[in-house]
Write an enzyme that holds these catalytic residues in place. Structure first.
Site, PDB file in Angstrom:
ATOM      1  N   ASP A  44       0.785  -1.250   0.000  1.00 64.38           N
ATOM      2  CA  ASP A  44       0.000   0.000   0.000  1.00 64.38           C
ATOM      3  C   ASP A  44       0.818   1.302   0.000  1.00 64.38           C
ATOM      4  O   ASP A  44       0.497   2.241   0.753  1.00 64.38           O
ATOM      5  CB  ASP A  44      -0.984  -0.001   1.185  1.00 64.38           C
ATOM      6  CG  ASP A  44      -1.943  -1.179   1.157  1.00 64.38           C
ATOM      7  OD1 ASP A  44      -1.829  -2.031   0.251  1.00 64.38           O
ATOM      8  OD2 ASP A  44      -2.809  -1.265   2.051  1.00 64.38           O
TER       9      ASP A  44
ATOM     10  N   LYS B 278      -6.882  -4.971  -3.169  1.00 66.09           N
ATOM     11  CA  LYS B 278      -7.660  -5.564  -2.069  1.00 66.09           C
ATOM     12  C   LYS B 278      -8.588  -4.536  -1.445  1.00 66.09           C
ATOM     13  O   LYS B 278      -8.367  -3.330  -1.601  1.00 66.09           O
ATOM     14  CB  LYS B 278      -6.708  -6.114  -1.000  1.00 66.09           C
ATOM     15  CG  LYS B 278      -5.856  -5.010  -0.393  1.00 66.09           C
ATOM     16  CD  LYS B 278      -4.914  -5.527   0.668  1.00 66.09           C
ATOM     17  CE  LYS B 278      -4.047  -4.394   1.180  1.00 66.09           C
ATOM     18  NZ  LYS B 278      -4.806  -3.340   1.898  1.00 66.09           N
TER      19      LYS B 278
ATOM     20  N   CYS C 265      -2.114  -2.649   7.595  1.00 66.99           N
ATOM     21  CA  CYS C 265      -2.014  -3.592   6.477  1.00 66.99           C
ATOM     22  C   CYS C 265      -0.713  -4.387   6.468  1.00 66.99           C
ATOM     23  O   CYS C 265      -0.708  -5.571   6.124  1.00 66.99           O
ATOM     24  CB  CYS C 265      -2.240  -2.862   5.166  1.00 66.99           C
ATOM     25  SG  CYS C 265      -3.975  -2.343   5.014  1.00 66.99           S
TER      26      CYS C 265
END
Ligand code: VGL
Ligand code: ZN
Length: 236
Positions: free
Chosen positions: A9, A122, A176
């Site tokens: 990310d 995702k 994450c």
């Protein structure tokens, strides 16, 4: 051993100065991530992207005031698995971030992406959170259940490439990155987080707590200049 680097990310919305969910110093880790991406010891390089529809359940704006303050409030979320619909979890609310197709969802240009073997998007199912690149917030990993949430079966991909060890970096260390590294361990890989190549939503306490959880899950916390990286063979 055969190692994969998972870059989590590294997107505009998680980085200063303009990200809607900017992580302190988020952009500053790009150079160390680029040196890791260039390391010939990694057999595989994977990049994940948080990628939400506008009506995503984690967005504060999608819930009525006053109990919709981002970072503070939580709402109840149901398991998307057909046979587990009654199961619930509390979901923290966030500012609107990483909306599909927007600038905020883009990988920051500082990251050198030419060697990436696989991209994983995702968090695409509007009714369920997915911090980890392996599983949704309920731990669902069955592609039949997660197909609406994620566009790759990361575990199967890594296994098909003979990967034994997974090194996780990126944003955010207390969300994450943490959940991806824990799920990598659960999936049977030897799992590491490279701590100078991550930053947290809550820098001090958030990282201390994350390290504890990582440790309990069997994930090792290492540094980019540590022996685990320098001893890794390479072909150059
Ligand atoms: C993340 C909060 C919400 C992350 C994603 O990438 O760590 N954090 N969505
Ligand atoms: Zn998100």
């Amino acid at each position: 051993m055969k190692a994969a680097l998972l870059v989590v990310d590294m997107q505009e919305d998680f980085c200063p100065p303009r990200g809607s969910l900017a992580v302190q110093e988020g952009r500053d880790i790009a150079p160390v991530i680029n040196s890791l991406l260039a390391h010939s010891g990694f057999a595989l390089r994977v990049m994940s992207q948080d990628y939400h529809p506008m009506n995503h359940i984690s967005f504060a704006d999608n819930h009525p005031a006053p109990n919709n303050r981002p970072f503070e409030c939580v709402i109840t979320m149901n398991n998307p698995a057909p046979e587990k619909k009654a199961e619930t979890r509390l979901q923290r609310l966030w500012p609107v971030h990483c909306v599909e197709g927007t600038q905020g969802a883009e990988i920051i240009p500082e990251i050198e992406t030419s060697k990436i073997d696989l991209y994983v998007k995702k968090g695409m199912h509007h009714e369920v959170e997915m911090y980890s690149a392996f599983a949704d917030a309920f731990g669902n990993v069955d592609p039949a259940v997660t197909a609406q949430s994620v566009d790759a079966d990361l575990k199967s991909f890594l296994i098909s490439k003979g990967i034994t060890d997974v090194f996780v970096v990126g944003l955010a260390g207390d969300y994450c990155v943490k959940y991806t590294a824990i799920d990598a361990a659960r999936a049977g890989f030897i799992s590491y987080v490279i701590e100078d190549a991550t930053r947290c939503v809550i820098p001090g306490v958030g990282w201390e707590q994350a390290k504890q959880e990582l440790h309990e899950a069997g994930v090792s916390i290492i540094r980019s200049d540590g022996p685990e990286i320098s001893r890794m063979g390479g072909d150059s």
